[in-house]
Design a protein around this motif. Structure first.
Motif, PDB file in Angstrom:
ATOM      1  N   SER A 209       0.815  -1.222   0.000  1.00  0.00           N
ATOM      2  CA  SER A 209       0.000   0.000   0.000  1.00  0.00           C
ATOM      3  C   SER A 209       0.847   1.270   0.000  1.00  0.00           C
ATOM      4  O   SER A 209       0.306   2.374   0.095  1.00  0.00           O
ATOM      5  CB  SER A 209      -0.925   0.019   1.229  1.00  0.00           C
ATOM      6  N   SER A 210       2.155   1.116  -0.120  1.00  0.00           N
ATOM      7  CA  SER A 210       3.041   2.279  -0.061  1.00  0.00           C
ATOM      8  C   SER A 210       2.830   3.202  -1.255  1.00  0.00           C
ATOM      9  O   SER A 210       2.542   2.759  -2.373  1.00  0.00           O
ATOM     10  CB  SER A 210       4.500   1.822  -0.019  1.00  0.00           C
ATOM     11  N   ALA A 211       3.027   4.477  -1.031  1.00  0.00           N
ATOM     12  CA  ALA A 211       2.969   5.448  -2.120  1.00  0.00           C
ATOM     13  C   ALA A 211       4.207   5.383  -3.012  1.00  0.00           C
ATOM     14  O   ALA A 211       4.212   5.914  -4.128  1.00  0.00           O
ATOM     15  CB  ALA A 211       2.824   6.858  -1.543  1.00  0.00           C
TER      16      ALA A 211
ATOM     17  N   TRP B  44     -15.630  -5.022  -8.593  1.00  0.00           N
ATOM     18  CA  TRP B  44     -14.360  -4.722  -9.248  1.00  0.00           C
ATOM     19  C   TRP B  44     -14.429  -4.815 -10.766  1.00  0.00           C
ATOM     20  O   TRP B  44     -13.701  -4.110 -11.460  1.00  0.00           O
ATOM     21  CB  TRP B  44     -13.267  -5.636  -8.706  1.00  0.00           C
ATOM     22  N   VAL B  45     -15.295  -5.691 -11.311  1.00  0.00           N
ATOM     23  CA  VAL B  45     -15.358  -5.804 -12.779  1.00  0.00           C
ATOM     24  C   VAL B  45     -15.936  -4.545 -13.414  1.00  0.00           C
ATOM     25  O   VAL B  45     -15.805  -4.350 -14.630  1.00  0.00           O
ATOM     26  CB  VAL B  45     -16.183  -7.035 -13.239  1.00  0.00           C
TER      27      VAL B  45
ATOM     28  N   PHE C 262      -8.024  -8.278   0.504  1.00  0.00           N
ATOM     29  CA  PHE C 262      -9.353  -7.837   0.091  1.00  0.00           C
ATOM     30  C   PHE C 262      -9.600  -6.390   0.513  1.00  0.00           C
ATOM     31  O   PHE C 262     -10.162  -5.597  -0.242  1.00  0.00           O
ATOM     32  CB  PHE C 262     -10.432  -8.752   0.665  1.00  0.00           C
ATOM     33  N   LYS C 263      -9.198  -6.044   1.734  1.00  0.00           N
ATOM     34  CA  LYS C 263      -9.397  -4.667   2.208  1.00  0.00           C
ATOM     35  C   LYS C 263      -8.585  -3.685   1.376  1.00  0.00           C
ATOM     36  O   LYS C 263      -9.064  -2.596   1.028  1.00  0.00           O
ATOM     37  CB  LYS C 263      -9.021  -4.567   3.686  1.00  0.00           C
ATOM     38  N   MET C 264      -7.366  -4.062   1.041  1.00  0.00           N
ATOM     39  CA  MET C 264      -6.547  -3.187   0.200  1.00  0.00           C
ATOM     40  C   MET C 264      -7.174  -3.007  -1.178  1.00  0.00           C
ATOM     41  O   MET C 264      -7.214  -1.901  -1.724  1.00  0.00           O
ATOM     42  CB  MET C 264      -5.141  -3.765   0.055  1.00  0.00           C
TER      43      MET C 264
ATOM     44  N   PRO D 122      -9.953   2.844  -2.115  1.00  0.00           N
ATOM     45  CA  PRO D 122      -9.496   3.772  -3.160  1.00  0.00           C
ATOM     46  C   PRO D 122      -8.110   4.344  -2.872  1.00  0.00           C
ATOM     47  O   PRO D 122      -7.445   4.844  -3.780  1.00  0.00           O
ATOM     48  CB  PRO D 122     -10.553   4.884  -3.141  1.00  0.00           C
ATOM     49  N   ALA D 123      -7.676   4.255  -1.614  1.00  0.00           N
ATOM     50  CA  ALA D 123      -6.363   4.804  -1.250  1.00  0.00           C
ATOM     51  C   ALA D 123      -5.215   3.883  -1.655  1.00  0.00           C
ATOM     52  O   ALA D 123      -4.054   4.299  -1.641  1.00  0.00           O
ATOM     53  CB  ALA D 123      -6.310   5.057   0.259  1.00  0.00           C
TER      54      ALA D 123
END
Length: 249
Positions: free
Chosen positions: A32-34, A130-131, A68-70, A74-75
């Motif tokens: 999840s890193s930028a 997601w689709v 799944f949460k990641m 949207p972040a």
């Protein structure tokens, strides 16, 4: 919140290809890193150790709720890669014997593949969302995931068919292939899905690549039906390949 939940898992009690799984939470955070380099390294390390050559360990299954949460957030900078990892874990788990007991590198018995499919199946409705995502890198792995993991096969075929008018050729080809996958997975939808593929193969309004893919996957559903030279499948194959050759000349 997710970070606190990650720390609540006893990763040290689990292992991966190269030892204790205490480094898995760092990889999950890194995904999840930028920073693209941090993300790439985190995905690479996870694939190399926690999903080594397709293996599914207890730590792999324990990672799924966080993946799944990641994928839903949207972040998350690279949701497509997260969904691709989910797809890879699920696909490998499906290929394993559901009744089998496997062993981790330290000799511990494991049925992590069954645990993984339980987690994915319980959250499979996420693939329906997601689709339809505006990001094609999210949509593409989600299409295949929808076909493999959504229990409601009729719903899966309905959603997939609704995607066909989309602009992207790659996505349309994925839809065609995935409808056939659902048909092979569930006899209850086999007839309707096969009929749709046959009609699609004959639809001259479709791109020749889509028609040819529909034919190929129609035959994949029931391979014994291709043989008759006068059959619809063979006639369609001739029309599609001729049109494709003409367009390419």
């Amino acid at each position: 919140m997710m970070i606190n939940e990650i720390d609540g898992v006893d990763w040290e009690s689990m292992g991966h290809a190269y030892g204790p799984a205490s480094d898995v939470p760092g990889w999950l955070r890194g995904m999840s890193s930028a920073d693209p380099e941090v993300r790439d390294e985190a995905f690479s390390d996870f694939y190399n150790a926690a999903h080594h050559q397709g293996d599914v360990y207890p730590c792999t299954a324990a990672s799924l709720p966080f993946l799944f949460k990641m994928a839903d957030s949207p972040a998350t900078p690279d949701r497509g890669s997260v969904i691709g990892l989910l797809l890879s874990i699920g696909r490998e788990s499906l290929d394993m014997d559901p009744e089998g007991v496997y062993f981790t590198p330290d000799g511990t018995e494991s049925r992590a593949h069954v645990d993984a499919l339980t987690v994915i199946g319980g959250r499979a409705k996420a693939f329906v969302r997601w689709v339809a995502d505006p990001d094609q890198e999210v949509r593409r792995p989600a299409i295949e995931g929808l076909g493999l993991f959504l229990d409601d096969s009729a719903r899966a075929v309905e959603v997939l068919r609704s995607l066909l008018p989309g602009d992207g050729l790659v996505e349309r080809l994925l839809v065609v292939r995935t409808v056939a996958t659902v048909a092979l997975r569930d006899p209850a939808v086999h007839g309707a899905a096969a009929s749709w593929l046959e009609a699609l193969a004959s639809d001259t309004a479709q791109a020749p690549e889509v028609r040819l893919a529909a034919l190929v996957h129609r035959v994949r559903c029931t391979p014994g039906e291709l043989g008759d030279p006068g059959s619809c499948a063979v006639r369609t194959l001739g029309c599609v390949t001729t049109r494709s050759a003409w367009r390419g000349s």
